[in-house]
Structure formats: C-alpha cells, structure tokens
Design a protein around this motif. Structure first.
Motif, PDB file in Angstrom:
ATOM      1  N   VAL A 386      92.131 -31.245  -3.066  1.00 53.92           N
ATOM      2  CA  VAL A 386      90.948 -31.937  -2.565  1.00 53.92           C
ATOM      3  C   VAL A 386      90.816 -33.304  -3.219  1.00 53.92           C
ATOM      4  CG1 VAL A 386      88.430 -31.846  -2.448  1.00 53.92           C
ATOM      5  CG2 VAL A 386      89.773 -29.797  -1.979  1.00 53.92           C
ATOM      6  N   ASN A 387      91.082 -33.371  -4.521  1.00 58.47           N
ATOM      7  CA  ASN A 387      90.978 -34.648  -5.225  1.00 58.47           C
ATOM      8  C   ASN A 387      92.068 -35.628  -4.797  1.00 58.47           C
ATOM      9  OD1 ASN A 387      88.792 -33.660  -6.710  1.00 58.47           O
ATOM     10  ND2 ASN A 387      90.129 -32.862  -8.349  1.00 58.47           N
ATOM     11  N   HIS A 388      93.197 -35.121  -4.370  1.00 58.42           N
ATOM     12  CA  HIS A 388      94.289 -36.009  -3.956  1.00 58.42           C
ATOM     13  C   HIS A 388      93.898 -36.774  -2.692  1.00 58.42           C
ATOM     14  CE1 HIS A 388      98.241 -37.191  -2.324  1.00 58.42           C
ATOM     15  NE2 HIS A 388      98.662 -37.182  -3.589  1.00 58.42           N
ATOM     16  N   GLY A 389      93.490 -36.067  -1.661  1.00 56.32           N
ATOM     17  CA  GLY A 389      92.916 -36.686  -0.480  1.00 56.32           C
ATOM     18  C   GLY A 389      93.905 -37.183   0.567  1.00 56.32           C
ATOM     19  N   ASN A 390      95.213 -37.268   0.256  1.00 50.72           N
ATOM     20  CA  ASN A 390      96.185 -37.812   1.225  1.00 50.72           C
ATOM     21  C   ASN A 390      97.093 -36.752   1.834  1.00 50.72           C
ATOM     22  OD1 ASN A 390      95.309 -40.467   0.941  1.00 50.72           O
ATOM     23  ND2 ASN A 390      96.678 -40.841  -0.804  1.00 50.72           N
ATOM     24  N   ILE A 391      96.935 -35.515   1.454  1.00 49.24           N
ATOM     25  CA  ILE A 391      97.800 -34.463   1.970  1.00 49.24           C
ATOM     26  C   ILE A 391      97.458 -34.202   3.440  1.00 49.24           C
ATOM     27  CG2 ILE A 391      98.502 -32.067   1.757  1.00 49.24           C
ATOM     28  CD1 ILE A 391      99.517 -33.793  -0.488  1.00 49.24           C
ATOM     29  N   GLN A 392      98.479 -34.360   4.299  1.00 47.01           N
ATOM     30  CA  GLN A 392      98.315 -34.121   5.734  1.00 47.01           C
ATOM     31  C   GLN A 392      99.005 -32.841   6.193  1.00 47.01           C
ATOM     32  OE1 GLN A 392      99.703 -37.606   7.787  1.00 47.01           O
ATOM     33  NE2 GLN A 392      98.395 -39.019   6.626  1.00 47.01           N
ATOM     34  N   TYR A 393      99.994 -32.398   5.434  1.00 51.72           N
ATOM     35  CA  TYR A 393     100.723 -31.180   5.792  1.00 51.72           C
ATOM     36  C   TYR A 393     100.928 -30.360   4.521  1.00 51.72           C
ATOM     37  CZ  TYR A 393     104.603 -28.125   7.116  1.00 51.72           C
ATOM     38  OH  TYR A 393     105.407 -27.031   7.338  1.00 51.72           O
ATOM     39  N   LEU A 394     100.547 -29.085   4.580  1.00 51.33           N
ATOM     40  CA  LEU A 394     100.668 -28.189   3.429  1.00 51.33           C
ATOM     41  C   LEU A 394     101.188 -26.843   3.900  1.00 51.33           C
ATOM     42  CD1 LEU A 394     100.159 -27.619   0.402  1.00 51.33           C
ATOM     43  CD2 LEU A 394      97.842 -26.884   1.039  1.00 51.33           C
ATOM     44  N   ALA A 395     102.290 -26.374   3.312  1.00 48.94           N
ATOM     45  CA  ALA A 395     102.889 -25.086   3.672  1.00 48.94           C
ATOM     46  C   ALA A 395     102.734 -24.131   2.494  1.00 48.94           C
ATOM     47  CB  ALA A 395     104.363 -25.265   4.018  1.00 48.94           C
ATOM     48  N   LEU A 396     102.081 -22.999   2.754  1.00 49.25           N
ATOM     49  CA  LEU A 396     101.824 -21.985   1.721  1.00 49.25           C
ATOM     50  C   LEU A 396     102.279 -20.611   2.200  1.00 49.25           C
ATOM     51  CD1 LEU A 396      98.232 -23.147   0.675  1.00 49.25           C
ATOM     52  CD2 LEU A 396     100.352 -23.531  -0.585  1.00 49.25           C
ATOM     53  N   ASN A 397     103.365 -20.549   2.928  1.00 50.36           N
ATOM     54  CA  ASN A 397     103.829 -19.273   3.463  1.00 50.36           C
ATOM     55  C   ASN A 397     104.280 -18.344   2.327  1.00 50.36           C
ATOM     56  OD1 ASN A 397     103.509 -20.229   6.142  1.00 50.36           O
ATOM     57  ND2 ASN A 397     105.508 -21.248   6.015  1.00 50.36           N
ATOM     58  N   ARG A 398     103.850 -17.102   2.441  1.00 45.08           N
ATOM     59  CA  ARG A 398     104.236 -16.053   1.504  1.00 45.08           C
ATOM     60  C   ARG A 398     103.842 -16.368   0.050  1.00 45.08           C
ATOM     61  NH1 ARG A 398     107.750 -16.656   5.367  1.00 45.08           N
ATOM     62  NH2 ARG A 398     108.890 -18.263   4.205  1.00 45.08           N
ATOM     63  N   CYS A 399     102.741 -17.082  -0.103  1.00 43.55           N
ATOM     64  CA  CYS A 399     102.144 -17.263  -1.430  1.00 43.55           C
ATOM     65  C   CYS A 399     101.092 -16.149  -1.588  1.00 43.55           C
ATOM     66  CB  CYS A 399     101.506 -18.642  -1.568  1.00 43.55           C
ATOM     67  SG  CYS A 399     102.701 -19.993  -1.562  1.00 43.55           S
ATOM     68  N   TYR A 400     101.518 -15.016  -2.064  1.00 41.26           N
ATOM     69  CA  TYR A 400     100.690 -13.809  -1.995  1.00 41.26           C
ATOM     70  C   TYR A 400      99.534 -13.811  -2.989  1.00 41.26           C
ATOM     71  CZ  TYR A 400     104.700 -12.232   0.711  1.00 41.26           C
ATOM     72  OH  TYR A 400     105.696 -12.127   1.653  1.00 41.26           O
ATOM     73  N   SER A 401      99.499 -14.719  -3.953  1.00 41.48           N
ATOM     74  CA  SER A 401      98.385 -14.761  -4.905  1.00 41.48           C
ATOM     75  C   SER A 401      97.158 -15.429  -4.310  1.00 41.48           C
ATOM     76  CB  SER A 401      98.800 -15.509  -6.175  1.00 41.48           C
ATOM     77  OG  SER A 401      99.859 -14.835  -6.829  1.00 41.48           O
ATOM     78  N   LEU A 402      97.317 -16.066  -3.161  1.00 39.96           N
ATOM     79  CA  LEU A 402      96.199 -16.728  -2.500  1.00 39.96           C
ATOM     80  C   LEU A 402      95.523 -15.770  -1.535  1.00 39.96           C
ATOM     81  CD1 LEU A 402      97.830 -20.196  -1.655  1.00 39.96           C
ATOM     82  CD2 LEU A 402      96.221 -19.692  -3.501  1.00 39.96           C
ATOM     83  N   HIS A 403      94.215 -15.704  -1.640  1.00 40.32           N
ATOM     84  CA  HIS A 403      93.460 -14.869  -0.712  1.00 40.32           C
ATOM     85  C   HIS A 403      93.024 -15.720   0.472  1.00 40.32           C
ATOM     86  CE1 HIS A 403      90.271 -12.147   0.770  1.00 40.32           C
ATOM     87  NE2 HIS A 403      91.050 -11.190   0.217  1.00 40.32           N
ATOM     88  N   TYR A 404      93.012 -15.117   1.634  1.00 39.78           N
ATOM     89  CA  TYR A 404      92.695 -15.879   2.834  1.00 39.78           C
ATOM     90  C   TYR A 404      91.299 -16.469   2.801  1.00 39.78           C
ATOM     91  CZ  TYR A 404      89.898 -11.898   4.430  1.00 39.78           C
ATOM     92  OH  TYR A 404      88.945 -10.911   4.547  1.00 39.78           O
ATOM     93  N   SER A 405      90.401 -15.923   1.991  1.00 36.73           N
ATOM     94  CA  SER A 405      89.044 -16.450   1.921  1.00 36.73           C
ATOM     95  C   SER A 405      89.009 -17.864   1.344  1.00 36.73           C
ATOM     96  CB  SER A 405      88.139 -15.517   1.082  1.00 36.73           C
ATOM     97  OG  SER A 405      88.679 -15.412  -0.231  1.00 36.73           O
ATOM     98  N   TYR A 406      89.989 -18.213   0.518  1.00 43.31           N
ATOM     99  CA  TYR A 406      90.006 -19.550  -0.063  1.00 43.31           C
ATOM    100  C   TYR A 406      90.443 -20.618   0.954  1.00 43.31           C
ATOM    101  CZ  TYR A 406      89.640 -17.205  -4.586  1.00 43.31           C
ATOM    102  OH  TYR A 406      89.219 -16.438  -5.652  1.00 43.31           O
TER     103      TYR A 406
END
Length: 408
Positions: A386-406
């Motif tokens: 969020v602080n970076h602000g320039n990210i237009q594409y982010l891939a987080l496939n199979r990052c199992y420590s992340l909950h979908y609520s976030y």
C-alpha cells in the motif's frame, strides 16, 4: 422553212466501247460497262500520263529482290559503298526490294553477329543477352530480396559478386529465427557477423567454437590476435533468445562476449555458472531485460557480479531458479533501482516478508511483482504494498499463509 433546234457539234470520234459487250440493264443494280481499249490507244494514254504499263514490265528475278549485300547488317565500318550496293545508273532499273512476310520468313533471312538467324530468334537472343536486374538500383533489389527466406538468400549469393554483396546486406539479416537448428563449429559465428539485430536460437544445438578462424576471410595477423585472446569479435545483436539451448557454458560466454550492445537476453532453462553471470554483467552493461527462469547454477557471487554491472536493468525473471536465502539477500542488497518487473516465483520458504519489504523499498518504479509459490509470505507485506503505490500487477498464487479475508 424548218428550223433545226439541235446544236451543231463536231463529229464524235469512233468510240472505243465495244457495243457487242453486254450492258447491265437491271434497275436494282448500278449500271456497269466493260471497256476494251486497244493496245495502241492504251499505250498513248499511258504516255500522256507519264506511266508505264505494269503488265508489260517483267518482274525482277528473285535473286535481285534480296541481294546478299543488302541483307547483311551493315555498320559504318563496312567497306561497301552505296554505288556498289545499288549499281550504276546505266546498268538498268533499280531492283525493287520487298520485305517477306513473317509467314514466309526463313531461318536464313538475316545474318546476325556473323551467323544466319531468323527475326524471332534474333529477338530472343537480344532479350536473353540483356540482364534486367543490372538496370535496377541496389535499393530496389534489396526490397525484392527481403521477401526471400534465409536459405534462398544463400543461394542468391552464388549468382555473381554483386548478388553476393546484396544477399549478405545487413538490411536482410536484421531478424533471424533459427529455432531448433543445429550449428556446427563456426557456422553460427558466420551468421552473427552478417549484422543481425534480433536472433532467436531457442532449442538450438550449438557446437564450439562459435567463431572459426578462417584464413580465407581474415588476415593471418588478425587470426593470431583472435587465437591469443588479444582481439575479440563484436556483433550488432541486441535481442538474443537462447531458451532451452543445448550449449555449454564456455560457448555461452563466447556468444555473450561478442554482443556488447545486448539489450534483451533470455537464458531460460540453460545451465549457467559464475563465469556466465559475470560475463553478462561485464559485457552487456546496457542490458535492460534478462530472463533466467529455470536456470541452474545461479548463486550469490554470480548474482552480485550480474547486478552490480547492469544498472539499466528494468526486467528480471528469476522464477524457479532455486534461490537460497543467501542469494536472495545478495539480490536485495544489489538490486537495480530502475527495476520495473520482477519475478521471484518458486522460491518456496526461502522468500520471507522482510525480503519483499526491502525489494519494495529499493525499487520505487516497480510495477509488476510475482512471488507465487512462496508459502512463507504473510499478510504483513500488504502494508508495504500500500505504501509503495505503483504496483499494478501482483501474483500471489499458492501463497498458503495468506487468508482470503486480507485480499478484500
């Protein structure tokens, strides 16, 4: 006294009309009359008109109609005068020259270049003896040759010296696709020296040496310098694709050393080592995009030598290169600040939150980030994103420590 109303006329001469001949009296047809003029009267009439009777003149012999001296193609250097050709005025009437029709023309009607030939054959000879391409400029020929495949260009180079020069012009070899080909020693180097800018060699098999020391094309003194390493061959290649090539590390170094203006390089699925990565950093300092996905042999020292010497790098793909924590630390310490695209997928548990935070902090121009298959990454990275602000594409496939609520 009777008056004669008929005007007096002179007595008419005897008419040459033969009254015995029939006269056409059919009203539907125009009147016709047959005239029979006596030979004496006919001769007098022709004399008054100043003409001769064609029936009384015999046709000249056939040999006089086409005298051999007139059938020959005379030139200003021929020692034949007009008097010799036409004869003297007192020799009699000048023979009439007629041109035979095309249907009666034979193969011996003309003498062309010292041999007998027909008009049609002579015309074909003149057409065949003229090189139509010789009348065209080099620019037009290059526009024609650019539509031919590379194999046909090689065949065209055997026609003549001019075609050899045009067939190997740099304009025709700017883009080369030689995927899945096999190159024996010296063949690839010969192609790279023709001035291509973009070369695709994916899945190709390349044997060393790439550049052979050919004495036919190079001076002996230059060959000695190449053999002793005092002089290197440079090409104009800027875009090079070596994905999945069957090539040794020494051959890779030889190819990369010859491409100093390299801007985009793909070594996907190739075997690399410290020497190859160091060579890329030192020889391709203008490099902008580098693809090392699924490469084996990427370690920390080689990573440092690569990143330190390529400050203009904007795209880096390190997917599935089995980077360990030490190599990832070297990456974060030396990562170029102009980087816009980064792929670190497949790092597994070696990629942690603090590594992602440092990358986002040092690369303010980063627009695309792929950290898929990294189960150690948690929701803590979202504050940095969020602080970076320039990210237009982010891939987080199979990052199992992340909950979908976030992600909401």
């Amino acid at each position: 006294m009777e008056l004669n109303t008929t005007p007096e006329v002179d007595e008419m001469p005897s008419s040459p009309i033969d009254a015995s001949e029939p006269v056409n009296c059919d009203p539907t047809q125009p009147p016709t009359m047959l005239w029979n003029i006596k030979a004496t009267d006919k001769s007098a009439i022709y004399d008054d008109l100043g003409v001769n009777d064609l029936e009384g003149i015999k046709a000249p012999p056939k040999s006089l109609r086409h005298p051999p001296q007139l059938r020959h193609h005379t030139t200003p250097t021929d020692n034949v005068t007009l008097t010799q050709q036409l004869g003297n005025p007192g020799d009699g009437p000048i023979p009439v020259l007629t041109t035979p029709s095309s249907s009666t023309r034979s193969d011996t009607d003309h003498i062309h270049n010292g041999t007998s030939c027909s008009c049609k054959r002579r015309l074909l000879d003149e057409i065949n003896s003229t090189d139509s391409f010789a009348c065209l400029a080099d620019e037009i020929l290059l526009h024609i040759l650019k539509w031919l495949p590379l194999t046909k260009l090689s065949h065209c180079s055997r026609v003549c010296k001019r075609w050899y020069r045009l067939a190997f012009d740099e304009l025709l070899w700017r883009r080369i696709d030689l995927s899945s080909k096999q190159f024996f020693a010296g063949i690839l180097g010969n192609i790279l020296q023709r001035g291509p800018v973009a070369v695709k060699l994916s899945r190709a098999k390349i044997e060393e040496p790439v550049f052979s020391l050919n004495y036919r094309h190079k001076a002996k003194k230059q060959c000695n310098k190449l053999r002793n390493g005092k002089q290197s061959i440079t090409t104009k290649v800027q875009y090079l694709d070596l994905s999945a090539c069957d090539v040794s590390t020494s051959t890779l170094q030889e190819i990369i050393k010859s491409c100093p203006p390299l801007r985009k390089l793909s070594l996907e699925s190739c075997m690399v080592n410290v020497s190859v990565l160091t060579c890329v950093g030192q020889k391709a300092q203008e490099l902008e995009e580098l693809n090392l996905s699924m490469c084996e042999g990427v370690i920390d020292y080689g990573m440092m030598q690569l990143l330190v010497n390529t400050p203009n790098l904007t795209s880096l793909n390190l997917a599935w290169t089995s980077l360990n924590k030490q190599t990832l630390t070297t990456l974060t310490d030396n990562i170029p600040t102009n980087l816009e695209k980064l792929n670190l997928s497949g790092c597994g548990r070696n990629l942690e939150d603090n590594t992602v935070d440092q990358i986002l902090h040092k690369c303010p121009k980063l627009r695309e980030l792929d950290i898929s298959d990294s189960p150690s990454v948690s929701e803590a990275i979202f504050s940095s994103l969020v602080n970076h602000g320039n990210i237009q594409y982010l891939a987080l496939n199979r990052c199992y420590s992340l909950h979908y609520s976030y992600l909401e």
